[in-house]
Motif scaffolding. Structure first.
Motif, PDB file in Angstrom:
ATOM      1  N   LEU A 117      -1.614  -6.568  -0.322  1.00  0.00           N
ATOM      2  CA  LEU A 117      -1.055  -5.243  -0.589  1.00  0.00           C
ATOM      3  C   LEU A 117       0.126  -5.393  -1.534  1.00  0.00           C
ATOM      4  CD1 LEU A 117      -1.018  -3.741   3.022  1.00  0.00           C
ATOM      5  CD2 LEU A 117      -2.863  -3.758   1.354  1.00  0.00           C
ATOM      6  N   ARG A 118       0.109  -4.604  -2.603  1.00  0.00           N
ATOM      7  CA  ARG A 118       1.198  -4.646  -3.577  1.00  0.00           C
ATOM      8  C   ARG A 118       1.866  -3.285  -3.626  1.00  0.00           C
ATOM      9  NH1 ARG A 118      -1.570  -5.377  -7.473  1.00  0.00           N
ATOM     10  NH2 ARG A 118      -1.281  -3.628  -8.894  1.00  0.00           N
ATOM     11  N   GLY A 119       3.104  -3.226  -3.175  1.00  0.00           N
ATOM     12  CA  GLY A 119       3.836  -1.971  -3.196  1.00  0.00           C
ATOM     13  C   GLY A 119       4.618  -1.808  -4.487  1.00  0.00           C
ATOM     14  N   GLY A 120       5.326  -0.696  -4.601  1.00  0.00           N
ATOM     15  CA  GLY A 120       6.155  -0.441  -5.779  1.00  0.00           C
ATOM     16  C   GLY A 120       5.380   0.225  -6.885  1.00  0.00           C
ATOM     17  N   ASN A 121       6.118   0.807  -7.863  1.00  0.00           N
ATOM     18  CA  ASN A 121       5.554   1.509  -9.015  1.00  0.00           C
ATOM     19  C   ASN A 121       4.540   2.544  -8.541  1.00  0.00           C
ATOM     20  OD1 ASN A 121       7.048  -0.016 -10.887  1.00  0.00           O
ATOM     21  ND2 ASN A 121       5.559  -1.658 -10.788  1.00  0.00           N
ATOM     22  N   GLY A 122       3.368   2.546  -9.171  1.00  0.00           N
ATOM     23  CA  GLY A 122       2.361   3.527  -8.803  1.00  0.00           C
ATOM     24  C   GLY A 122       1.562   3.132  -7.591  1.00  0.00           C
ATOM     25  N   CYS A 123       1.866   1.990  -6.991  1.00  0.00           N
ATOM     26  CA  CYS A 123       1.058   1.487  -5.870  1.00  0.00           C
ATOM     27  C   CYS A 123       1.528   1.999  -4.517  1.00  0.00           C
ATOM     28  CB  CYS A 123       1.074  -0.047  -5.881  1.00  0.00           C
ATOM     29  SG  CYS A 123       0.247  -0.759  -7.304  1.00  0.00           S
ATOM     30  N   GLY A 124       2.622   2.738  -4.480  1.00  0.00           N
ATOM     31  CA  GLY A 124       3.084   3.262  -3.210  1.00  0.00           C
ATOM     32  C   GLY A 124       4.328   2.561  -2.707  1.00  0.00           C
ATOM     33  N   ALA A 125       4.739   2.932  -1.492  1.00  0.00           N
ATOM     34  CA  ALA A 125       6.012   2.461  -0.957  1.00  0.00           C
ATOM     35  C   ALA A 125       5.883   1.304   0.013  1.00  0.00           C
ATOM     36  CB  ALA A 125       6.726   3.620  -0.260  1.00  0.00           C
ATOM     37  N   THR A 126       4.659   0.911   0.318  1.00  0.00           N
ATOM     38  CA  THR A 126       4.456  -0.175   1.273  1.00  0.00           C
ATOM     39  C   THR A 126       5.013  -1.484   0.743  1.00  0.00           C
ATOM     40  OG1 THR A 126       2.440   0.855   2.097  1.00  0.00           O
ATOM     41  CG2 THR A 126       2.723  -1.480   2.544  1.00  0.00           C
ATOM     42  N   GLU A 127       5.636  -2.270   1.600  1.00  0.00           N
ATOM     43  CA  GLU A 127       6.103  -3.594   1.193  1.00  0.00           C
ATOM     44  C   GLU A 127       4.897  -4.479   0.893  1.00  0.00           C
ATOM     45  OE1 GLU A 127       8.648  -5.213   4.146  1.00  0.00           O
ATOM     46  OE2 GLU A 127      10.213  -3.699   3.902  1.00  0.00           O
ATOM     47  N   SER A 128       5.082  -5.392  -0.051  1.00  0.00           N
ATOM     48  CA  SER A 128       3.991  -6.268  -0.452  1.00  0.00           C
ATOM     49  C   SER A 128       3.733  -7.338   0.609  1.00  0.00           C
ATOM     50  CB  SER A 128       4.323  -6.935  -1.785  1.00  0.00           C
ATOM     51  OG  SER A 128       4.445  -5.966  -2.800  1.00  0.00           O
ATOM     52  N   GLY A 129       2.458  -7.732   0.727  1.00  0.00           N
ATOM     53  CA  GLY A 129       2.156  -8.768   1.703  1.00  0.00           C
ATOM     54  C   GLY A 129       0.685  -9.094   1.762  1.00  0.00           C
ATOM     55  N   LEU A 130       0.352 -10.056   2.614  1.00  0.00           N
ATOM     56  CA  LEU A 130      -1.028 -10.437   2.911  1.00  0.00           C
ATOM     57  C   LEU A 130      -1.356  -9.958   4.323  1.00  0.00           C
ATOM     58  CD1 LEU A 130      -3.676 -12.144   2.459  1.00  0.00           C
ATOM     59  CD2 LEU A 130      -2.432 -14.054   3.526  1.00  0.00           C
ATOM     60  N   PHE A 131      -2.433  -9.178   4.432  1.00  0.00           N
ATOM     61  CA  PHE A 131      -2.922  -8.730   5.735  1.00  0.00           C
ATOM     62  C   PHE A 131      -4.219  -9.484   6.035  1.00  0.00           C
ATOM     63  CE2 PHE A 131       0.338  -5.922   5.560  1.00  0.00           C
ATOM     64  CZ  PHE A 131       0.216  -4.684   6.172  1.00  0.00           C
ATOM     65  N   ILE A 132      -4.322 -10.078   7.205  1.00  0.00           N
ATOM     66  CA  ILE A 132      -5.554 -10.730   7.634  1.00  0.00           C
ATOM     67  C   ILE A 132      -6.159  -9.869   8.744  1.00  0.00           C
ATOM     68  CG2 ILE A 132      -6.619 -12.817   8.541  1.00  0.00           C
ATOM     69  CD1 ILE A 132      -4.280 -14.413   7.441  1.00  0.00           C
ATOM     70  N   VAL A 133      -7.379  -9.381   8.499  1.00  0.00           N
ATOM     71  CA  VAL A 133      -8.015  -8.412   9.395  1.00  0.00           C
ATOM     72  C   VAL A 133      -9.212  -9.057  10.084  1.00  0.00           C
ATOM     73  CG1 VAL A 133      -9.095  -6.136   9.546  1.00  0.00           C
ATOM     74  CG2 VAL A 133      -7.301  -6.555   7.831  1.00  0.00           C
ATOM     75  N   ASP A 134      -9.254  -8.948  11.398  1.00  0.00           N
ATOM     76  CA  ASP A 134     -10.362  -9.466  12.206  1.00  0.00           C
ATOM     77  C   ASP A 134     -11.534  -8.495  12.088  1.00  0.00           C
ATOM     78  OD1 ASP A 134     -12.159 -10.243  14.170  1.00  0.00           O
ATOM     79  OD2 ASP A 134     -10.603 -10.794  15.606  1.00  0.00           O
ATOM     80  N   ILE A 135     -12.660  -8.968  11.521  1.00  0.00           N
ATOM     81  CA  ILE A 135     -13.844  -8.119  11.375  1.00  0.00           C
ATOM     82  C   ILE A 135     -15.012  -8.659  12.191  1.00  0.00           C
ATOM     83  CG2 ILE A 135     -13.216  -7.218   9.095  1.00  0.00           C
ATOM     84  CD1 ILE A 135     -15.139  -9.338   7.909  1.00  0.00           C
ATOM     85  N   SER A 136     -14.706  -9.442  13.232  1.00  0.00           N
ATOM     86  CA  SER A 136     -15.773 -10.004  14.068  1.00  0.00           C
ATOM     87  C   SER A 136     -16.607  -8.890  14.696  1.00  0.00           C
ATOM     88  CB  SER A 136     -15.188 -10.914  15.151  1.00  0.00           C
ATOM     89  OG  SER A 136     -14.220 -10.230  15.923  1.00  0.00           O
ATOM     90  N   VAL A 137     -15.968  -7.756  14.983  1.00  0.00           N
ATOM     91  CA  VAL A 137     -16.688  -6.542  15.375  1.00  0.00           C
ATOM     92  C   VAL A 137     -16.626  -5.629  14.167  1.00  0.00           C
ATOM     93  CG1 VAL A 137     -16.834  -4.613  16.975  1.00  0.00           C
ATOM     94  CG2 VAL A 137     -16.026  -6.845  17.790  1.00  0.00           C
ATOM     95  N   ILE A 138     -17.696  -5.599  13.388  1.00  0.00           N
ATOM     96  CA  ILE A 138     -17.665  -4.953  12.078  1.00  0.00           C
ATOM     97  C   ILE A 138     -17.370  -3.461  12.168  1.00  0.00           C
ATOM     98  CG2 ILE A 138     -20.110  -4.332  11.911  1.00  0.00           C
ATOM     99  CD1 ILE A 138     -18.047  -6.061   9.140  1.00  0.00           C
ATOM    100  N   SER A 139     -17.669  -2.871  13.293  1.00  0.00           N
ATOM    101  CA  SER A 139     -17.416  -1.438  13.471  1.00  0.00           C
ATOM    102  C   SER A 139     -15.985  -1.148  13.907  1.00  0.00           C
ATOM    103  CB  SER A 139     -18.390  -0.855  14.513  1.00  0.00           C
ATOM    104  OG  SER A 139     -18.207  -1.502  15.774  1.00  0.00           O
TER     105      SER A 139
END
Length: 415
Positions: free
Chosen positions: A302-324
């Motif tokens: 996630l890249r925040g700032g400028n036109g990308c929004g106000a969220t702080e920049s970072g790496l999110f790791i999402v568990d998709i073992s249950v795809i739904s």
């Protein structure tokens, strides 16, 4: 008399310089980002695909690898072709001019490229004699990103009946603060609204292409554009699938598409490839968002700032073992991340001006830093079987995989 004349001239010159300095330092002025559209005639646009000799790059876009070649997008201008048969000494071959191009995909020597609202097909089986095959008109959403970070928009006199906007250029200029305040409150908002109604390319997202078997999926800010490419020379434009807002990227794993957007990650089932169907989503704060998937986890920068929004920049790791039901597993702070990639247990993150970062992701709860190349600006990365491709600020880098890190083997200046 001559001395008096010289003194008089000197006083005038000094006075002019002083006035100029006063203007430069005048607190009535400030520096603003000014955006101007790049246009061409409709006739030139429709007939504008051409293959020419190598040329300097204007602005690096994404990269694409196919056989012994690397294709580097020059944002809104076309594609640079690089012979990479010897990764330690890559060589520029040619440039494909395609107005408004931001993405390509290749299957069996057929290259598919966006040209604003059109889909262009090229035969690259003979790289020294590329052949234009077909062009599908008005099958894509306008993907020229409106420069929302600009303070002034100088539209000029655009003839929308006979001209098309193929990009934007932005420059920093000193302007009266009062002029900015007046235009900000009145003219520019009106112009922006008009641009949204006209074909001025302000969708907010760049189209992204992905070929899966006999289908090409091209995402724009709202939809998945689906093309049947069983007949490679004559793709069929199928019904679009509405997918949400601010879609930016697409990634495929098996029978699933993972769409990265400024609002979250959307997952679609393509067991019926002509009609992708929604499965689930993972929402986050507004930010620019590419996605890659490996095993039971999706890695989202996630890249925040400028036109990308106000969220702080970072790496999110999402568990998709249950795809739904995707669930956030871990987060890591970053500075301004763009592209990312995975090779076995190595995770590569292009962190903008903070360089290329390499991690061991064996334990997602404790990423181990393996390398950090700090003195480069990084945008996009592709982990190949034998080496790593990465494009930075007008430079193509290649790295060799080592057991616990990577080693630079070549860099090719594109400018």
């Amino acid at each position: 008399m001559k001395k008096k004349t010289l003194w008089f001239v000197l006083i005038i010159v000094l006075g002019l310089v002083s006035c100029d300095d006063d203007t430069q330092d005048d607190d009535r002025y400030a520096e603003y980002l000014v955006a101007r559209p790049l246009t061409m005639s409709m006739t030139e646009f429709k007939n504008g695909v051409d293959i020419i000799a190598p040329r300097p790059i204007d602005e690096s876009g994404k990269i694409y690898a196919y056989k012994d070649y690397v294709f580097v997008n020059d944002k809104y201008r076309g594609v640079h072709i690089i012979d990479n048969s010897n990764p330690s000494a890559p060589r520029k071959l040619a440039f494909i001019k395609i107005a408004g191009n931001v993405d390509i995909s290749v299957k069996d020597d057929y290259l598919y490229a966006d040209s604003i609202t059109d889909l262009v097909v090229l035969d690259i089986s003979d790289i020294s004699n590329i052949r234009k095959v077909t062009r599908l008109d008005n099958v894509l959403r306008d993907n020229i990103v409106f420069p929302i970070e600009a303070d002034f928009f100088e539209y000029g006199d655009i003839d929308y009946q006979n001209e098309i906007v193929v990009g934007w250029e932005t420059v920093t200029e000193r302007r009266l603060i009062q002029e900015f305040q007046e235009r900000f409150q009145t003219v520019d908002f009106a112009l922006a609204e008009a641009a949204n109604d006209a074909a001025v390319g302000q969708g907010g997202s760049l189209a992204r292409f992905k070929i899966v078997d006999d289908y090409l999926y091209a995402v724009d800010s709202h939809t998945i554009n689906v093309f049947d490419i069983q007949d490679l020379e004559n793709p069929k434009d199928l019904d679009d699938v509405y997918a949400g807002f601010d879609i930016e990227t697409i990634f495929n794993r098996g029978q699933h598409l993972f769409l990265g957007s400024m609002r979250g990650m959307y997952i679609y089932d393509i067991s019926n490839p002509a009609v992708p169907s929604f499965i689930s989503e993972f929402q986050h704060g507004t930010a620019c968002d590419p996605v890659v998937v490996d095993g039971d986890y999706a890695y989202v920068t996630l890249r925040g700032g400028n036109g990308c929004g106000a969220t702080e920049s970072g790496l999110f790791i999402v568990d998709i073992s249950v795809i739904s039901n995707p669930v956030l597993a871990e987060t890591y702070a970053m500075d301004e991340p763009y592209g990312l990639g995975i090779k076995d247990e190595k995770l590569f993150i292009c962190d903008g001006a903070s360089g290329l970062k390499v991690y061991d992701k064996t334990d997602i709860s404790d990423l181990v830093s393996l390398n950090h190349f700090k003195d480069i600006v990084t945008f996009d990365v592709i982990p190949l079987e034998e080496n790593l491709l990465m494009v930075g600020e007008d430079v193509l880098y290649q790295y060799k995989y080592l057991d616990n890190n990577i080693e630079l083997i070549s860099s090719l200046a594109l400018d």
